[in-house]
Design an enzyme around this catalytic site. Structure first.
Site, PDB file in Angstrom:
ATOM      1  N   ASP A  47      43.981  39.449  42.446  1.00 20.21           N
ATOM      2  CA  ASP A  47      43.127  40.611  42.659  1.00 20.21           C
ATOM      3  C   ASP A  47      43.775  41.854  42.063  1.00 20.21           C
ATOM      4  OD1 ASP A  47      40.864  42.064  44.146  1.00 20.21           O
ATOM      5  OD2 ASP A  47      42.671  43.106  44.840  1.00 20.21           O
ATOM      6  N   TYR A  52      44.959  50.887  40.064  1.00 24.17           N
ATOM      7  CA  TYR A  52      46.373  50.542  40.142  1.00 24.17           C
ATOM      8  C   TYR A  52      47.096  50.929  38.855  1.00 24.17           C
ATOM      9  CZ  TYR A  52      44.573  47.619  43.961  1.00 24.17           C
ATOM     10  OH  TYR A  52      43.927  47.154  45.093  1.00 24.17           O
ATOM     11  N   LYS A  78      37.826  45.645  40.632  1.00 28.08           N
ATOM     12  CA  LYS A  78      37.033  46.569  41.424  1.00 28.08           C
ATOM     13  C   LYS A  78      36.318  47.583  40.545  1.00 28.08           C
ATOM     14  CE  LYS A  78      40.413  45.927  45.088  1.00 28.08           C
ATOM     15  NZ  LYS A  78      41.472  45.308  44.274  1.00 28.08           N
TER      16      LYS A  78
END
Length: 339
Positions: A47, A52, A78
């Site tokens: 994931d 990030y 995401k």
């Protein structure tokens, strides 16, 4: 098909936030070695997110996974944060949302956008960064952060009209296998479960169902998710590191009351010869609404610790003492409980 089925039975995944240089500047070789170690340990669910390190984690993960057949692993990322070509100056970064967390990540500016167009663009950009041809799961990211204040409901409404509909269509077209919310608050998940037009496959809940913090999730979220037959992937099982020997809780230096609680848990764990990592992972997975857990790591040796923690035998007396000392909620499912 449940989210657990779509994860192909992977109950232990790898959360890649640390690969975005979370809290420290990780050498490229170390980042690659960490993903390689996860693969060698049999981890097949990964994931990530654009947030990030402003795409750094996606780039690093994509590079490492490009060495393996795409059909052999499950990949999720995401939407909700768009990475711009514009670069933030140092002062803006120090004051911005990335300060402290990903200060050592890429300098690109991020904007919050949960609209339909932004969702499609975000997916396209993520695929390019990861050099991937498809995504398995897409989470709508951080739709209710504390720093949003009351504005999070406006973000939610934009996502309801934009990202939710786009992801539902992509799932129906077979472009993705599943979608849901990836958040660290329970409120947006509860709100989504009450919607009649949105039918997410599951949710990624970070930090709100852990050995240290689970009471709120147990009140309404877990029962409601079970009632709707909607499973949850748990992120942040080590509570930002405090349960894995670190000093952070909720992405900040842990306050005295949290440190005290951890020390009490550690003392009980030592008496019973239990690894606190094992307790943290197995506590999460004991809840029948939880499909998988995805701890993060930035050092290769941490991966072997995680897999060993998952298999460790923990005596029932350990869990009994935690409950007697009110260190876990009375209604929290524990390993060995008859459910």
């Amino acid at each position: 098909m449940s989210i657990k089925d779509k994860l192909a039975g992977n109950v232990l995944g790898f959360g890649t936030a640390p690969l975005g240089n979370m809290f420290r500047d990780i050498p490229e070789a170390e980042a690659q070695a960490t993903v390689d170690a996860a693969w060698a340990q049999g981890v097949r669910y990964y994931d990530t997110a654009p947030f990030y390190g402003a795409g750094l984690a996606e780039i690093r993960l994509g590079e490492a996974l490009s060495r393996h057949p795409r059909d052999e692993y499950v990949l999720s990322t995401k939407v909700g944060r768009l990475i711009l070509d514009e670069v933030e100056d140092a002062s803006a970064r120090a004051l911005g949302e990335k300060s402290g967390l990903f200060a050592a990540g890429r300098p690109n500016k991020l904007v919050n956008d949960y609209s339909a167009d932004a969702t499609l663009r975000s997916i396209e950009d993520s695929l390019k960064r990861m050099k991937a041809d498809r995504l398995d799961i897409v989470w709508v990211h951080d739709i209710a952060q504390d720093f949003y204040g009351d504005e999070w409901l406006a973000y939610f409404e934009t996502a309801r009209k934009g990202a939710f509909k786009v992801l539902t269509r992509l799932r129906e077209e077979g472009v993705i296998k599943a979608w849901g919310l990836g958040v660290n608050r329970v409120e947006p998940i509860e709100l989504t479960l009450d919607l009649t037009e949105a039918q997410p496959d599951g949710f990624l809940l970070a930090g709100r169902y852990s050995l240290l913090d689970h009471e709120r999730a147990l009140q309404r979220l877990m029962p409601k998710a079970a009632e709707r037959k909607t499973e949850i992937v748990v992120g942040g099982p080590y509570s930002s590191g405090i349960l894995a020997g670190g000093s952070h809780f909720e992405y900040q230096k842990a306050p005295p009351e949290i440190i005290s609680k951890v020390e009490r848990i550690k003392a009980i764990a030592q008496r019973h010869g239990v690894s606190i990592k094992a307790a943290a992972l197995q506590f999460v997975l004991a809840n029948p609404a939880v499909a998988a857990v995805i701890p993060g790591a930035s050092r290769p040796e941490r991966i072997a610790e995680d897999t060993a923690a998952l298999k460790a035998v923990i005596p029932a007396d350990f869990w009994r003492e935690l409950r007697e000392q009110h260190l876990v909620a009375a209604n929290a499912p524990l390993p060995g409980d008859s459910n």
